[in-house]
Design an enzyme around this catalytic site. Sequence first.
Site, mmCIF file in Angstrom:
data_model
loop_
_atom_site.group_PDB
_atom_site.id
_atom_site.type_symbol
_atom_site.label_atom_id
_atom_site.label_comp_id
_atom_site.label_asym_id
_atom_site.label_seq_id
_atom_site.Cartn_x
_atom_site.Cartn_y
_atom_site.Cartn_z
ATOM 1 N N TYR A 1 0.855 -1.184 0.000
ATOM 2 C CA TYR A 1 0.000 0.000 0.000
ATOM 3 C C TYR A 1 0.893 1.236 0.000
ATOM 4 C CZ TYR A 1 -3.505 3.393 1.598
ATOM 5 O OH TYR A 1 -4.333 4.482 1.708
ATOM 6 N N ASP B 1 9.276 2.427 -0.191
ATOM 7 C CA ASP B 1 8.243 3.075 0.610
ATOM 8 C C ASP B 1 8.532 2.739 2.068
ATOM 9 O OD1 ASP B 1 6.001 3.733 2.109
ATOM 10 O OD2 ASP B 1 4.605 3.294 0.492
ATOM 11 N N LYS C 1 4.728 9.117 8.934
ATOM 12 C CA LYS C 1 4.511 8.625 10.297
ATOM 13 C C LYS C 1 5.586 9.103 11.277
ATOM 14 C CE LYS C 1 1.834 4.752 8.494
ATOM 15 N NZ LYS C 1 0.446 5.160 8.606
HETATM 16 N N1 HOZ Z 1 -3.591 3.430 6.045
HETATM 17 C C1 HOZ Z 1 -3.426 3.307 7.451
HETATM 18 C C2 HOZ Z 1 -3.060 1.929 7.853
HETATM 19 N N2 HOZ Z 1 -2.021 1.323 7.133
HETATM 20 C C3 HOZ Z 1 -4.668 3.678 8.196
HETATM 21 C C4 HOZ Z 1 -4.723 5.112 8.415
HETATM 22 C C5 HOZ Z 1 -5.731 5.538 9.453
HETATM 23 O O1 HOZ Z 1 -6.845 5.041 9.477
HETATM 24 O O2 HOZ Z 1 -5.399 6.370 10.269
#
Ligand code: HOZ
Length: 421
Positions: A141, A234, A262
């Site tokens: 992802y 990534d 993050k």
């Molecule tokens: N895409 C995030 C997890 N891999 C989730 C992001 C969120 O819901 O804060």
Amino acid sequence: MTDDALLARANARIPGGVNSPVRAFNAVGGAPFFVASAKGAELVDTEGRRYVDYVQSWGASILGHADPHIVETVQRAAAAGTSFGAPTRAEVELAEAICDRVPSVEKVRLVSSGTEAAMTAVRLARGATGRTKILKFAGCYHGHLDALLVAAGSGLATLGIPGSAGVTPGAVADTVVVPYNDIPAVDAAFLEHDIAAVLVEPIAANMGLVLPATGFLDYLRSRCTGAGALLVFDEVITGFRVAVGGAQEQFGITPDLSIFGKVVGGGLPLAAIGGSAAVMDHLAPLGPVYQAGTLSGNPLATAAGLAALAQLDAAAYVSLEAKAARLVEGLLGAFSAAGLAAQVTQAGTLAGLFFAPEPVTNYAAAQEADHGRYARFFHGMLDRGVYFAPSGYETTFVSLAHSDEIIDDTIAIATEVATTL
Ligand code: HOZ
């Protein structure tokens, strides 16, 4: 105001009641709680219930919630102005801090989210190589940009959808998808296409936690070099989380471009794309690849990022890794005592859990894991005050605030819950 009342209000005004799909608990059932505050390893919801948190803002809060140094630094920064849309000293210092820690990064551009960073990486790779095709891996992802919303992990995996409505066939026509850890498939893709870039999570952490097979990342490096394609790591999850220099340090691989998010923002909206000066200088205003943002390099986010990175020395990663190992060993013990087939894996400071009989090496295997059992595990833990990710396609995060005592309590609870699954 109860969580139920808030959920009703949220559902009336926010699609699905949430601002990011995984939070809706669709994969595990039930209704999400609403966070009122958090401190260290703990979340408190609006009804005063407390949870030990193994999501930690999906890995962003590596020091634990409301770290005093970050809070104080952000308060000071806010008092000096919250957004300027003009250069600041802190963004220069954060760029330097990133380059100091990640040798492959000579220059870096700050943006506000991992999606933006991935979007920039795709455009930059195409602009720098003059090619169009992007190779990605099923289950990886890279945010919600159109070109990469195909066979994506995280929320799409959670919802079981192969792609997104609203993405035109044209938008994904130049995206080539192959299975993670599948060297022959990568080889075939290179033979068939003129690849601009390979985009990969060096440790896949959005289809559950899936480790790269021995030699897989080395192969990607050498194949990209041979073909004149760019290798893009990534590291939104792994950057500044699995080691000072991220997964690329851990595996000894030098990517051409890296994207971060993050941890690098210390819990505020900040992400980054970096790489060699030769590639990065294709970005405007030096080069023809356009990218911009009013909140890019935001003073609160850069202050938080600097405050986080300053506390993450080599000793911090040793400590985090020991915490992850303690949790992984304990969970393995809990599941094996209950006679459950479970794969509990560790990659540096990350932990992963699949209820599956064999190690999981790609997305197809991740989809075959017992996600119903994961949902029962999730609720069993939540009912007892422990919050794991609300989907079996995510990763488990410990922070520096997770003491051995907290982890041992979690293991004791998991041992009890395992007998009910
Ligand atoms: N895409 C995030 C997890 N891999 C989730 C992001 C969120 O819901 O804060």
